[in-house]
Write a protein that holds these residues in place. Structure first.
Motif: not given
Ligand SMILES: *Cc1c(COP(=O)(O)O)cnc(C)c1O
Length: 376
Positions: A259-264, A358-360
């Motif tokens: 989640r944090a990676r997606i937020a970034r 959620l995928r990249d």
């Protein structure tokens, strides 16, 4: 052209595809044990949860709503006691206060949508009869825990932290849920640690509070067929406890990292001046339960339609302030000061998809579609 697959706010089918082996093994374990309510699985899960959340005790409940109510009642926050809280949250936050018999006192939020500790301090200084507080770590972001601790000590507050959206979140290295005497969380399926149904828990370092909560969740029983007070039927099922402990709790840290990676990626990638992300407050190492952005209020529907036309689901958290809800008409509550920021955020907020499956390529698609939007 609209892509064939929708991007959902939560993707439970992908979660099932990845976790079903562990989930089914947990279910089989409970079936084979022949014990379905308040057995070993609840004990083991409570122990594991307390460890992850850095508290001595955890008490499983039937929902997050119940966990907050039970916590307030165990702290004696009942009978018209005033409880500072936020007007901008899931309705359950205020509902739990009202169900405990207490009186919500709403104050405005800050620019991040979190309860304003400045407004709390104003209210506490002007009204010494306020002795309790239910702050919400909204969107998965932590309220300033240092400041919260100062308010707790200075005003001798009973605090129940609402961590339903923030399990695993920290503030400058300190875990959320460690300032209040009790913290409550929810295992509603959409939450960062969701069950395959309803569930919740509270955590505390205080053994006697934990014992009182255990009694309150189980009809107020203190021994078999011995009832010292009027409690609830709010037990966490063995099935949910087993699934949570064996299948989901071990994945929580990596889910929150995702989640944090997606937020970034969103924070780096969204450059549309009409779509402004609400970033993490300074010091909050958030669990990113939601990814809120703000758009002009008159164009909010158009923005959501634009996203939906490209197969991207969005949500609003939350369109109405709690004190304006019809259910509170005739219920005792107070509003301290203007609720201007809460009103503004409620009118402009939209939540973008953010979940661990959620995928990249989907994250990139969301960013492209957001950036392609133009206010009419
Ligand atoms: C979900 C939620 C609750 C209630 O949890 P339930 O398990 O649905 O009863 C309470 N507070 C907040 C902030 C929530 O998001």
């Amino acid at each position: 052209m609209k892509p064939a697959t929708d991007i959902l706010l939560n993707d439970f089918k992908r979660q099932w595809a990845e976790t079903s082996g562990d989930v089914l093994a947990a279910v089989a374990g409970v079936g084979e044990s022949g014990w379905y309510i308040l057995g070993q699985e609840v004990v083991l899960f409570e122990r594991a949860l307390a460890g992850v959340l850095d508290r001595r005790h955890a008490v499983g409940c039937a929902s997050g709503l119940d966990a907050i109510e039970v916590a307030l009642r165990a702290l004696g926050v009942t009978n018209g006691a005033k409880v500072l809280t936020t007007p901008y949250s899931a309705f359950a936050t205020a509902l739990a206060i009202v169900r405990a018999g207490a009186t919500p006192v709403f104050v405005d939020v800050d620019d991040h949508g979190l309860i304003s500790l400045d407004r709390c301090q104003d209210a506490l200084e002007s009204d010494p009869t306020i002795r309790a507080m239910v702050p919400v770590h909204l969107f998965g972001q932590c309220v300033d825990l240092g400041r919260l601790g100062e308010l707790r000590d200075r005003f001798e507050l009973a605090i129940v932290e609402d961590c339903a959206q923030s399990i695993g979140a920290a503030f400058r290295g300190r875990l959320g849920g460690t300032v209040g005497q009790v913290a409550a969380t929810s295992f509603y399926p959409t939450k960062n640690l969701g069950a395959l149904g309803d569930g919740g828990a509270l955590t505390t370092d205080d053994a006697s509070l934990a014992a009182r909560c255990r009694s309150l969740r189980d009809y107020g029983q203190t021994g078999k067929y011995v009832h010292d007070e009027l409690g609830l039927n709010s037990r966490l099922d063995e099935l949910h406890a087993a699934v949570l402990r064996r299948a989901f709790l071990p994945r929580l840290a990596s889910w929150n990292e995702r989640r944090a990676r997606i937020a970034r990626a969103y924070l780096d990638g969204v450059f549309n001046p009409s779509v402004r992300p609400i970033p993490a407050p300074d010091g909050s190492d958030g669990a990113w339960h939601l990814f809120p952005v703000r758009v002009p209020s008159a164009s909010r529907d158009a923005f959501m339609r634009h996203m939906q036309a490209q197969g991207i689901c969005t949500g609003i958290h939350y369109p109405f302030l709690i004190p304006h809800q019809k259910a509170l008409a005739g219920v005792s509550f107070e509003v301290r000061g203007e609720l201007q920021r809460a009103t503004d955020i409620a009118a402009t907020e939209v939540s973008l998809p953010i979940h661990p499956y959620l995928r990249d390529d989907e994250v990139a698609r969301v960013i492209d579609v957001v950036n392609a939007w133009a206010v009419e």
